[in-house]
Write a protein that holds these residues in place. Structure first.
Motif, short mmCIF file in Angstrom:
data_model
loop_
_atom_site.label_atom_id
_atom_site.label_comp_id
_atom_site.label_asym_id
_atom_site.label_seq_id
_atom_site.Cartn_x
_atom_site.Cartn_y
_atom_site.Cartn_z
N GLU A 247 49.57 43.00 43.19
CA GLU A 247 49.79 42.51 41.84
C GLU A 247 50.65 43.46 41.00
O GLU A 247 51.54 43.02 40.27
CB GLU A 247 48.44 42.28 41.15
CG GLU A 247 47.60 41.20 41.81
CD GLU A 247 46.26 41.02 41.12
OE1 GLU A 247 46.18 41.24 39.90
OE2 GLU A 247 45.29 40.66 41.81
N LEU A 257 53.13 38.25 36.33
CA LEU A 257 51.74 38.63 36.53
C LEU A 257 51.25 39.65 35.52
O LEU A 257 52.00 40.55 35.11
CB LEU A 257 51.55 39.22 37.93
CG LEU A 257 51.23 38.27 39.08
CD1 LEU A 257 51.14 39.05 40.37
CD2 LEU A 257 49.96 37.50 38.85
N PRO A 259 48.46 42.23 36.05
CA PRO A 259 47.61 42.68 37.16
C PRO A 259 46.16 42.92 36.76
O PRO A 259 45.87 43.46 35.69
CB PRO A 259 48.27 44.00 37.60
CG PRO A 259 49.68 43.89 37.13
CD PRO A 259 49.62 43.11 35.84
N ASN A 322 47.31 34.44 41.98
CA ASN A 322 48.22 35.24 42.79
C ASN A 322 48.96 34.40 43.82
O ASN A 322 50.16 34.57 44.06
CB ASN A 322 47.45 36.36 43.50
CG ASN A 322 47.02 37.44 42.55
OD1 ASN A 322 47.47 37.52 41.41
ND2 ASN A 322 46.12 38.29 43.01
#
Length: 340
Positions: A247, A257, A259, A322
């Motif tokens: 990530e 993203l 994370p 993800n």
């Protein structure tokens, strides 16, 4: 077909309807140990964990006795038998005995909270000839070789000894991997200088699919807890010592993203890294550290893992967010890897 190959093919044959993730894959050290730990992702509720027993020969009495014995001495709540083929008769016996199983033809019996699946009658697959090449995808050393060929410019036409050195495997392992790729149609015939990879995108996809099954858990993954959740933004990794994967690697390369889990691949001793960033062991921690398996870059490079590995990490995740990002970035990742 070895145990890793049986497990890989059974997962592929039963996905969908089942959605598996490999959490561990190790040789058992005692009778109660599993060959692997799988997580079954469910539409609702938490993932269901299974301890896996891979069997090359199917005898219902042996299976029943083995699972009973293993369950009595194991910490794992659910067991899953994985076999090359389960006949209709043995499938019915497994269901009666309450033995969860999957096979390489796509037959399955799963009966756990939140999931009931019974698939039987699918025909046995024709056995692949010895040396067909498919065994390379179940070999950790072969996956290291394939990764080197895919991520190091000019490597396919390099001497075999250079490929082995770069991948960190023996010369014999490199030779087997190259021959397996040739049999699969991913490596052109001819001498060293004319050698090139074929159907590269398909090979990348196969590598990413098999990485969590045959290689990732050989890298000694361990979880740690940071002092705060945003620590990685201020963390400075030395590129010749460690690299961001998963990530964080995706976040540093894209804007898709935020994370939640930090993945670090490390070449050096982990002790210094843990002290520097004040990370403490925690099986539920949000930092995962693994051994790096490719050649470290120069000190001027970014401390980020190759994009193919970041893609594989995202696809390995149980987090649907993800996997969605990995799918969106697939073309970008593969194109960037080709240009690098």
């Amino acid at each position: 077909m070895n145990n890793s190959g049986i497990l890989t093919k059974a997962i592929e044959a039963t996905s969908p309807p089942l959605n598996w993730e490999v959490l561990e894959e190790e040789a058992p050290s005692s009778p109660g140990d599993a060959d692997a730990i799988l997580a079954l992702r469910l539409k609702e509720g938490p993932a269901q964990r299974f301890a896996v027993e891979v069997k090359t020969v199917v005898r219902i009495e042996t299976l029943r006795a083995q699972v009973t014995r293993s369950s009595a001495i194991s910490r794992h709540p659910s067991w899953l038998v994985v076999v090359p083929y389960m006949s209709k008769k043995n499938s019915a016996l497994c269901r009666e005995a309450g033995l969860n199983f999957i096979d390489t033809a796509g037959n399955a019996f799963i009966d756990v909270p939140g999931c009931y699946v019974f698939i039987t009658g699918k025909q046995r697959l024709e056995q692949e000839p010895v040396g067909s090449g498919h065994e390379v995808m179940g070999s950790a050393s072969a996956l290291r070789v394939i990764f080197t060929l895919l991520t190091e410019p000019g490597m396919p036409e390099s001497p075999l000894r250079d490929i082995a050195t770069k991948a960190g495997v023996s010369l014999g392992s490199a030779a087997k991997a190259m021959e397996g790729l040739r049999r699969l149609g991913h490596l052109s015939p001819g001498d060293t200088q004319s050698r090139r990879l074929l159907a590269v995108d398909t090979l990348r996809t196969e590598w990413a699919r098999n990485y969590p099954i045959a290689l990732r858990n050989k890298l000694k993954p361990q979880r740690y807890a940071p002092q705060n959740g945003r620590w990685w933004k201020d963390a400075k990794l030395q590129p010749e010592e460690a690299a961001w994967g998963g990530e964080v690697g995706a976040a540093l390369k894209t804007s898709y993203l935020q994370p939640e889990l930090a993945t670090i691949y490390c070449w050096k001793d982990r002790g210094g890294l843990l002290m520097q960033h004040r990370l403490r062991p925690d099986p539920n921690g949000t930092v995962e550290i693994l051994d790096a398996f490719w050649t470290p870059p120069s000190s001027s490079a970014e401390p980020i893992a190759p994009l193919l590995l970041i893609y594989a990490d995202l696809m390995t995740s149980l987090d649907g967010r993800n996997r969605d990002v990995a799918s969106l970035l697939r073309k970008e990742i593969f194109d960037a890897e080709t240009a690098s």
